[in-house]
Design an enzyme around this catalytic site. Sequence first.
Site, PDB file in Angstrom:
ATOM      1  N   GLU A 245      31.596  45.025  39.711  1.00 23.37           N
ATOM      2  CA  GLU A 245      32.422  44.123  39.686  1.00 23.37           C
ATOM      3  C   GLU A 245      33.953  44.483  39.816  1.00 23.37           C
ATOM      4  O   GLU A 245      34.216  45.658  39.070  1.00 23.37           O
ATOM      5  CB  GLU A 245      32.329  43.009  38.568  1.00 23.37           C
ATOM      6  CG  GLU A 245      33.150  41.776  38.637  1.00 23.37           C
ATOM      7  CD  GLU A 245      32.925  40.951  40.199  1.00 23.37           C
ATOM      8  OE1 GLU A 245      33.539  41.293  41.259  1.00 23.37           O
ATOM      9  OE2 GLU A 245      32.071  40.220  40.219  1.00 23.37           O
ATOM     10  N   ASP A 331      30.127  36.948  42.638  1.00 21.59           N
ATOM     11  CA  ASP A 331      30.591  35.632  42.919  1.00 21.59           C
ATOM     12  C   ASP A 331      30.177  34.929  44.001  1.00 21.59           C
ATOM     13  O   ASP A 331      30.789  33.886  44.734  1.00 21.59           O
ATOM     14  CB  ASP A 331      32.325  35.866  43.018  1.00 21.59           C
ATOM     15  CG  ASP A 331      32.509  36.784  44.177  1.00 21.59           C
ATOM     16  OD1 ASP A 331      31.892  37.313  44.896  1.00 21.59           O
ATOM     17  OD2 ASP A 331      33.812  36.914  44.501  1.00 21.59           O
TER      18      ASP A 331
END
Length: 369
Positions: A245, A331
């Site tokens: 991430e 996401d």
Amino acid sequence: MGGKSAGGGGATAGGGGATTGGASGGSTGDNKMGPCDIYEAASTPCVGAYSTIRRIRAAYTGPLFQVRSGSNAMNTGSGGMTHDIAQDADGFALMSAINAVCMNTTCTVSLLYDQSGKGNNLPVAKKGLTNGGQWAGMDDFETVVNSKGQLNVGGRSVWALYMAERQGYRQTKEGEGVPLGKAPQGLYMLADGTHAGTACCWDFGNVSPDPTRYGVMNTLFFGKAFWGRGAGGEDANPWFMADFEAGVWAGGSKAGDPGWGALEGAHPPNPNNPSMKGVKFALGFLKTNQTDWALRMADTSTATTVATAYKGGLPKGMANEGAIVLGVGGDNSNNSWGTFYEGAVLAGFPTDDAELAVLQNIKALGYGK
């Protein structure tokens, strides 16, 4: 899921676990023991194990995956009729069962069954954050069963998960036994270097259960990222990298290291991370613990050893959140694509010897033969 399993009551397509119509031609490989058996013997058991091609854990007797007939190429997980695809006596997917229910209709993969025994099955991924691209804020599509995914493995005709943009699978809850917090984790994935995306993010591994909330990821990335990169120049992608991430790393522990993948800072290539361009059966490994990580890979058609692109300190603190994803980012970044043959999430930090044994197992099986 919409519809009922063919045969009713959870029966598998082709009849409750029947093994007729399995092999097409003789087997060139022995599938009695799979990667999960190797990892379990090394005290790093699989907690999520998937393949549309074969059994990768000897004790697993259930269906490998589920298809939805009467579907369409933009199916987000409803309608039609679902059918479990059983394995034959040698642990390969029953191609006859797929043909029986997918003839003259559109079929999509509605569920990937977890072979680990933990029940961490993967349905189609749900919408995430719009930050992830033009489609990230929308539900994903199930992957279409088509001829592009067909190949031979061990003398059998089988079907790989040949994924396009906006196709992905994901849990929306913590998986049973999946590493949490700083607990060590391993991953392996066999993918196709001739069908790999150039955007973010084709991932496999551990993410937040909620695609609308950012969290630390622990996933194996395959493709071309905007940040970390491996050997051979910009056009040498795909590479195996780590998506933690807020960046994709091809190596390194601090800004400026070869392969550094955070959103900011210099991004020199990692010459120890080999290009997988044109590699039909590319094998990648990622493992982490509280302080360190390692990224390793091999071209299964030629390699006799596993290359180590990086082994050292983590570039950020690990905080596993326990849900498993395949084909999209944390996401729901879903602009990339790839072909998934097989892979697993592991509890623990696997040894290099175990990873070498997995390479040998895959080579002996006869992918592409």
